[in-house]
Design an enzyme around this catalytic site. Sequence first.
Site, short mmCIF file in Angstrom:
data_model
loop_
_atom_site.label_atom_id
_atom_site.label_comp_id
_atom_site.label_asym_id
_atom_site.label_seq_id
_atom_site.Cartn_x
_atom_site.Cartn_y
_atom_site.Cartn_z
N LYS A 292 0.39 -3.76 4.78
CA LYS A 292 -0.52 -4.49 3.90
C LYS A 292 0.20 -5.32 2.85
CE LYS A 292 -4.54 -3.30 2.80
NZ LYS A 292 -5.64 -2.71 2.01
N ARG B 73 -23.97 -13.20 -46.93
CA ARG B 73 -22.85 -12.35 -46.52
C ARG B 73 -23.45 -11.18 -45.77
NH1 ARG B 73 -18.39 -12.79 -49.85
NH2 ARG B 73 -17.30 -11.45 -48.38
N SER C 19 0.84 -1.20 0.00
CA SER C 19 0.00 0.00 0.00
C SER C 19 0.87 1.24 0.00
CB SER C 19 -0.90 -0.01 1.24
OG SER C 19 -1.48 1.25 1.46
N ASN D 124 -1.63 -6.88 -0.19
CA ASN D 124 -2.89 -7.04 -0.92
C ASN D 124 -2.81 -8.14 -1.97
OD1 ASN D 124 -4.23 -4.80 0.34
ND2 ASN D 124 -3.02 -3.43 -0.95
#
Length: 492
Positions: free
Chosen positions: A287, A320, A281, A289
């Site tokens: 942290k 087509r 972080s 994550n």
Amino acid sequence: MSSVTDSVIFRNIFSTPAISSIWSDTQRTSYYLLFEASLASVQADIGIIPRQAADAILAFCHVTNIDFDELRIQTETIGYPVLGVVKQIVQKVNSLEPGLGEWAHWGATTQDVTDTATILQLRDTLNLVSEALNAITSDLRRLCQTHKATLMVARSNLQQAVPMTFGFKMARLLATFERHKQRLAEIKSRLLVLEFGGAAGTLATIKDGRGLECQAALAQKLGLSVPEIAWHTERDRIAEVGGFFALLTGTCSKFATDVKLMMQTEVGEVSEPFYPHRGSSSTMPQKRNPIASVYITAMSATVRQLSAALYDAMVEDHERATGPWEIEWIVLPQICSLTHAALLNTSELIAGLEVHSDAMKRNLEITRGGVVSEAVMMGLAPKLGRQFAHDLVYELCRRSVQEDVPLLTLLYADDKVRESGLSKEELEGLCDPANYTGLSVEMVDRVLAGLQRVGWTKTDKASSAIAYRFPRSPIITLGRTRTCITVRFHGA
């Protein structure tokens, strides 16, 4: 940047160099030229065009000979890149001998070239997908074997349910990816098919009845199957592979979602592979994550949305179409890029997954025995009745939470439980999570062995037998009675 797959910063996250090369202008144009060169070659072989013209066309059909600035201008003017490529072939070959280049693109139409090039790009894409799947299943087998008896809690509606093993969780994922490998093999036979039919698919421009001969020779030259009939506006092949990619990345996303939940601080049962500063972080130094899992879920969700567009592209007018075909040009490169990137992220995540068995064990103890309440209920049921036992254990579980007392302690003290005749040792056994993983280990072994069910035989109301076969091994029969499971080996 126009998209994340073009971004210098993001392109190796949401795409890969290998898949980007496959869906590049250079590779697509190379496959246009391969089609034109192969067509000229087989048509010379069967006498449709002069050999001298075919040799000159082959000599030009290298992507380094293409003027991409001119091709861009021609595409913006005409609306399709194929005619711009053909014009450059014709111009160059005519410069060698007037009129010689006019034999290029004989009997073909723009969509023949475009569709065939797309199929060749999808073939290359599926080869990358196959490699990724092999890596994923190999690492999953290792995880299954290592953790087939590693205790953890199963979860239902995000709540603790009953004990199981981490190997059982991984074996379910492995079985799913093995099914995807089967789907991939099945899809190839339907997808890797030549498109060559001319204006309306009837091969009317190839005279003297040699149209089908030319078509078959061209398919063989390109390593593709011969179409049973033209498929200019029958787009099930393309939609099917898009649907397969949605299924495949959906499985990746299911796994990534579980990893994100199991990485929560309060759970802590697994972690993504560690690299310095990975998932850190900008303001909270502690942290770590989830990153790969986040990318996987984002990419797979996008693949599902883009794949839906391929089903819209199936609704094409007449022989087509006017517009739906171009949807494929827009979304297929993105679908394939995101799919390959999601698979590689999944592969790396599985290969380096950190498994915290101590946290798994700790989490089994959070409910103070509640996680084995079903085992207790079923242990009491033969004496007290199942519903009565259910309600009794329900009340004891509520008290366990409210009073912060282990369920086992309340079981010891309950009059009805004592009346059931279960001993203290039996109650302790019922409250041990290790005794209530069911057939987790056996099912892991079954997945690892590639076990296939071959039959079911009932012998009486009290017993049954299930026969299974391992590849190149004897049949194994699991016989079940009320009190035990027996295993019998039979000759191959």
